[in-house]
Design an enzyme around this catalytic site. Sequence first.
Site, mmCIF file in Angstrom:
data_model
loop_
_atom_site.group_PDB
_atom_site.id
_atom_site.type_symbol
_atom_site.label_atom_id
_atom_site.label_comp_id
_atom_site.label_asym_id
_atom_site.label_seq_id
_atom_site.Cartn_x
_atom_site.Cartn_y
_atom_site.Cartn_z
ATOM 1 N N LEU A 63 42.338 45.540 40.279
ATOM 2 C CA LEU A 63 43.645 44.944 40.012
ATOM 3 C C LEU A 63 44.156 45.511 38.693
ATOM 4 O O LEU A 63 43.415 45.572 37.710
ATOM 5 C CB LEU A 63 43.539 43.416 39.894
ATOM 6 N N ASP A 64 45.425 45.924 38.667
ATOM 7 C CA ASP A 64 45.997 46.438 37.430
ATOM 8 C C ASP A 64 45.940 45.376 36.342
ATOM 9 O O ASP A 64 45.875 44.175 36.617
ATOM 10 C CB ASP A 64 47.450 46.858 37.649
ATOM 11 N N SER A 65 45.990 45.825 35.094
ATOM 12 C CA SER A 65 45.925 44.882 33.976
ATOM 13 C C SER A 65 47.090 43.898 34.002
ATOM 14 O O SER A 65 46.944 42.746 33.581
ATOM 15 C CB SER A 65 45.910 45.646 32.642
#
Length: 331
Positions: free
Chosen positions: A120-122
């Site tokens: 998951l992206d930041s």
Amino acid sequence: MAASEAAVMSSSSLKTDTCSVLETAGTVAAMAATPPARAAAAVVAAAARTGSEARVSKAALATKLLSLSGVFAVHKPKGPTSAELLNRLKEKLLAEAGMPSPEWTKRKKQTLKIGHGGTLDSAARGVLVVGIGSGTKMLTSMLSGSKRYIAIGELGKATDTLDSTGKVTEEKPYDKITQEDIEGILQKFTGNIMQVPPLYSALKKDGQRLSTLMKRGEVVEAKPARPVTVYSISLQKFQPPFFTLELSSCANVLELTRTKQGPFTLEEHALPEDKWTIDDIAQSLEHCSSLFPAELALKKSKPEKSNEQVLSCEYITLNEPKGEDDVIKTC
């Protein structure tokens, strides 16, 4: 009298938690009736017993931690990367079990494995699937499983990263876009479609993520379009300029939440950080074991011996989506 006072003072100067020793009223009464010198000795003996019990308790926790095996889910907040969150989880578990600090991970003998399946992206939040022990072998199946997201977009602004973290590259009017426009275009994004991965993604070139290369200002070529299956899209709310899909304007993603990955849902299975304990994870593993088909079920592994002097950790990260540049990494 002076000797008694000195004995009392020496007992009060001991660096022990006497509250944990004097747990009952009977103990307090017995101490009060005991000469000061003998009372001080009793405090020392009780403190030694307490310390020994604490060591036994930590050893039991360490044994339980090393015996954990399976797949569970945690709730990733916005901010940290998936790898950073995994490190935070690992540090909390090791601290609870009284295990060595991260520098011990450099040792050759590796007895604790932990990893995640599906980056998951930041800037995103939601379900992050985690494997521990033999459960890391099941993480590959998480990449091919279905996922569900809730996305909130903002019309009228486009960014270089396609989300709110990037630099605004274009602005257009959106006042003529209606709810019917959005609902009418949904079908174009459903079914088996060809999707070009964004340049700011976890896909890799020469071993480095495209997003990392882009942030360094390097020239990156777009990856070829590849097949993606979108089972359904629904418009949950339309309050201009906020929406869920792009139309004949420009937009960026304000928030992205993964609410489901494989059989794990955000509401039912994802552990918040205050539940990142050995006991809570053990309960979650037990609860989640029924979510997988029989062929993926793990046999309970035998507890490994707890040895603080040889403990280290192995981290396995599976990049999402899986392609020719994505590999399972062990470090």
